[in-house]
Scaffold this motif. Structure first.
Motif, PDB file in Angstrom:
ATOM      1  N   GLU A  20       0.959  -1.320   0.063  1.00  0.00           N
ATOM      2  CA  GLU A  20       0.082   0.109   0.012  1.00  0.00           C
ATOM      3  C   GLU A  20       0.910   1.200   0.119  1.00  0.00           C
ATOM      4  O   GLU A  20       0.573   2.173  -0.441  1.00  0.00           O
ATOM      5  CB  GLU A  20      -1.022   0.027   1.065  1.00  0.00           C
ATOM      6  CG  GLU A  20      -2.205  -0.922   0.842  1.00  0.00           C
ATOM      7  CD  GLU A  20      -3.549  -0.192   1.782  1.00  0.00           C
ATOM      8  OE1 GLU A  20      -3.431   0.495   2.538  1.00  0.00           O
ATOM      9  OE2 GLU A  20      -4.748  -0.699   1.329  1.00  0.00           O
TER      10      GLU A  20
ATOM     11  N   ILE B 121       2.222   2.422  -3.753  1.00  0.00           N
ATOM     12  CA  ILE B 121       1.360   2.876  -4.404  1.00  0.00           C
ATOM     13  C   ILE B 121       1.431   4.186  -5.150  1.00  0.00           C
ATOM     14  O   ILE B 121       1.290   4.587  -6.184  1.00  0.00           O
ATOM     15  CB  ILE B 121      -0.151   2.460  -4.232  1.00  0.00           C
ATOM     16  CG1 ILE B 121      -1.167   2.554  -5.431  1.00  0.00           C
ATOM     17  CG2 ILE B 121      -0.710   3.477  -3.113  1.00  0.00           C
ATOM     18  CD1 ILE B 121      -0.969   1.461  -6.475  1.00  0.00           C
TER      19      ILE B 121
ATOM     20  N   ASN C 299      -5.673  -2.255 -15.226  1.00  0.00           N
ATOM     21  CA  ASN C 299      -6.519  -2.581 -14.421  1.00  0.00           C
ATOM     22  C   ASN C 299      -5.759  -2.290 -12.875  1.00  0.00           C
ATOM     23  O   ASN C 299      -4.716  -2.442 -12.836  1.00  0.00           O
ATOM     24  CB  ASN C 299      -7.082  -4.025 -14.302  1.00  0.00           C
ATOM     25  CG  ASN C 299      -8.055  -4.334 -13.307  1.00  0.00           C
ATOM     26  OD1 ASN C 299      -9.011  -3.704 -13.090  1.00  0.00           O
ATOM     27  ND2 ASN C 299      -7.963  -5.760 -12.898  1.00  0.00           N
ATOM     28  N   VAL C 300      -6.516  -1.981 -11.934  1.00  0.00           N
ATOM     29  CA  VAL C 300      -5.874  -1.992 -10.340  1.00  0.00           C
ATOM     30  C   VAL C 300      -6.968  -3.020  -9.506  1.00  0.00           C
ATOM     31  O   VAL C 300      -8.181  -2.687  -9.612  1.00  0.00           O
ATOM     32  CB  VAL C 300      -6.112  -0.647  -9.697  1.00  0.00           C
ATOM     33  CG1 VAL C 300      -5.344  -0.477  -8.598  1.00  0.00           C
ATOM     34  CG2 VAL C 300      -5.417   0.264 -10.909  1.00  0.00           C
TER      35      VAL C 300
ATOM     36  N   ARG D 145      -7.402  -4.113  -5.593  1.00  0.00           N
ATOM     37  CA  ARG D 145      -6.919  -3.886  -4.203  1.00  0.00           C
ATOM     38  C   ARG D 145      -7.176  -5.325  -3.466  1.00  0.00           C
ATOM     39  O   ARG D 145      -8.097  -5.926  -3.526  1.00  0.00           O
ATOM     40  CB  ARG D 145      -7.905  -2.779  -3.710  1.00  0.00           C
ATOM     41  CG  ARG D 145      -7.168  -2.327  -2.201  1.00  0.00           C
ATOM     42  CD  ARG D 145      -7.885  -1.320  -1.577  1.00  0.00           C
ATOM     43  NE  ARG D 145      -7.199  -0.532  -0.521  1.00  0.00           N
ATOM     44  CZ  ARG D 145      -7.438   0.231  -0.032  1.00  0.00           C
ATOM     45  NH1 ARG D 145      -8.756   0.973  -0.150  1.00  0.00           N
ATOM     46  NH2 ARG D 145      -6.885   0.922   0.918  1.00  0.00           N
TER      47      ARG D 145
ATOM     48  N   PHE E 154      -1.782  -3.896  -3.814  1.00  0.00           N
ATOM     49  CA  PHE E 154      -2.313  -3.747  -5.011  1.00  0.00           C
ATOM     50  C   PHE E 154      -1.685  -4.413  -6.181  1.00  0.00           C
ATOM     51  O   PHE E 154      -0.676  -4.565  -6.277  1.00  0.00           O
ATOM     52  CB  PHE E 154      -2.238  -2.317  -5.372  1.00  0.00           C
ATOM     53  CG  PHE E 154      -3.332  -1.324  -4.637  1.00  0.00           C
ATOM     54  CD1 PHE E 154      -4.576  -0.823  -4.894  1.00  0.00           C
ATOM     55  CD2 PHE E 154      -2.633  -0.478  -3.288  1.00  0.00           C
ATOM     56  CE1 PHE E 154      -5.272  -0.052  -4.313  1.00  0.00           C
ATOM     57  CE2 PHE E 154      -3.577   0.350  -2.634  1.00  0.00           C
ATOM     58  CZ  PHE E 154      -4.823   0.739  -2.992  1.00  0.00           C
TER      59      PHE E 154
END
Ligand code: SF4
Ligand code: SF4
Ligand code: SF4
Lengths: 58, 301
Positions: A25, A28, A44-45, A47, A52
């Motif tokens: 995290e 990012i 695309n992302v 979580r 991530f």
């Protein structure tokens, strides 16, 4: 630092290929800002649990 | 020389030194900026009339120390001939400090340096109950410590969310340093708590899909801060303001307020405390409203 590695990996990505990157995290922010400056396409992302998962293309 | 004469000289930026007969001459600068050419003039004066040294002050100023009393006016006129003005001290509007701002710093939101020149041009040296300091930071990184000034200005960016572009990826929530964002995919919304938001713009920079956008660029105002023997931080005024002209109006109205309600020896913060922060805010915002119409009023939240 993390972005430097992403950038090196991206050098080997050919047209039509996709790079998957898994980040913590706290990584990012810098990576995403640099990805945008570099002009990579973010496909695309996703979580996950404190991570991530990005899909990047050139 | 009489005490009163020393006081007069001090007001004009020529300060008596510890060493008898020597003075430190303060220059007029805004935002710590001067041309290389002016620097040459300063060097020349320091070489010929001082000890070939200058002092960089705590508030981005320059003083030339070790000037003999007899040379003061020669120094002043030589500086003036080279386009360098002598500064002020005493109960006046003092040097306006600023970072380089958006013209130089990639993170800059405000042209802090340009604004400092403008505030300096309009208000520098104006008489007030006690010294009055204005400081301008180009963004929320606040390199110029807005809160330690009588009036501090800090640039910021207000974010807004665009539903159509959002994928609910959660990046904005993860990068927000103020814990101001909640991504709620199940409700189909991303909530920004503007009360918590520090207007850093990080969510806008990090959003992979341009769904976090810039709503407004502007600034916050902090009033009544100071350092010295009893330091205290300036208090944030309600509202996010926009437009360079609003900076000028707020500084002008704050000076007017200080002149109207300040007692001798008051720092600005003391006057505000006695009269009440709400009253001070109202004084400034009413004037702003009158000047800029209801648009300014909407900025008040
Ligand atoms: S306050 Fe912001 S704009 Fe000014 S120097 Fe610091 S980072 Fe740059
Ligand atoms: S980073 Fe952008 S796309 Fe992702 S949740 Fe926030 S606003 Fe939506
Ligand atoms: S501007 Fe900064 S503080 Fe405000 S919501 Fe975005 S990341 Fe959080």
């Amino acid at each position: 630092m993390t972005f430097v590695r992403v950038k090196m990996e991206m050098e080997n990505v050919k047209e039509g290929e996709v790079l998957e990157v898994v980040l913590k995290e706290d990584e990012i922010k810098n990576v995403m800002e640099s990805v945008k400056t570099e002009g990579y396409e973010v496909l695309n992302v996703e979580r996950g649990d404190s991570i991530f998962r990005l899909l990047l293309a050139r | 020389m009489k005490e009163a004469d020393y006081k007069e000289l001090k007001k004009g930026g020529m300060m008596r030194q510890a060493e008898k007969g020597k003075f430190s001459v303060r220059l007029r600068l805004a935002g710590g900026r001067l041309t290389a050419e002016a620097m040459g003039v300063v060097k020349d004066v320091a070489d010929r009339y001082g000890r070939g040294e200058i002092h960089l002050t705590a508030r981005q100023g320059i003083e030339i120390p070790f000037i003999s009393q007899d040379d003061l006016f020669k120094v002043k006129s030589e500086l003036a001939a080279g386009g360098v003005e002598v500064g002020v001290c005493g109960p006046t509007v003092r040097t306006v400090t600023a970072c380089q701002g958006s013209k130089v710093c990639p993170l800059g939101v405000l042209d802090a340096s340009g604004l400092a020149s403008e505030v300096d041009r309009l208000f520098y040296g104006k008489p007030v109950p006690t010294k009055f300091k204005v400081g301008i930071s180009g963004c929320v990184n606040n390199c110029l410590k807005a809160e330690e000034n009588d009036i501090g200005i800090k640039g910021g960016i207000e974010p807004c969310w665009n539903r159509d572009l959002c994928t609910y990826c959660g990046v904005c929530e993860a990068v927000c340093p103020a814990d101001a964002i909640r991504v709620r995919e199940e409700e189909g919304r991303v909530h920004i708590d503007l009360g918590k938001c520090i207007y850093c713009g990080d969510c806008i920079k990090a959003c992979p899909f341009r769904a976090m956008q810039e709503s407004r660029r502007g600034f916050f105002v902090f009033a009544g801060g100071k350092f010295g023997r009893f330091p205290s931080l300036g208090k944030k005024m309600g509202g996010f303001f926009t437009g360079d002209s609003a900076v000028i109006s707020i500084v002008r109205e704050s000076i007017e307020f200080f002149k109207s309600f300040g007692k001798p020896k008051d720092r600005f913060g003391t006057t505000i405390q006695r009269v009440g922060f709400k009253e001070y805010e109202k004084y400034v915002l009413d004037a702003l409203k009158e000047e800029m119409g209801e648009k300014a009023a909407r900025h008040h939240r």
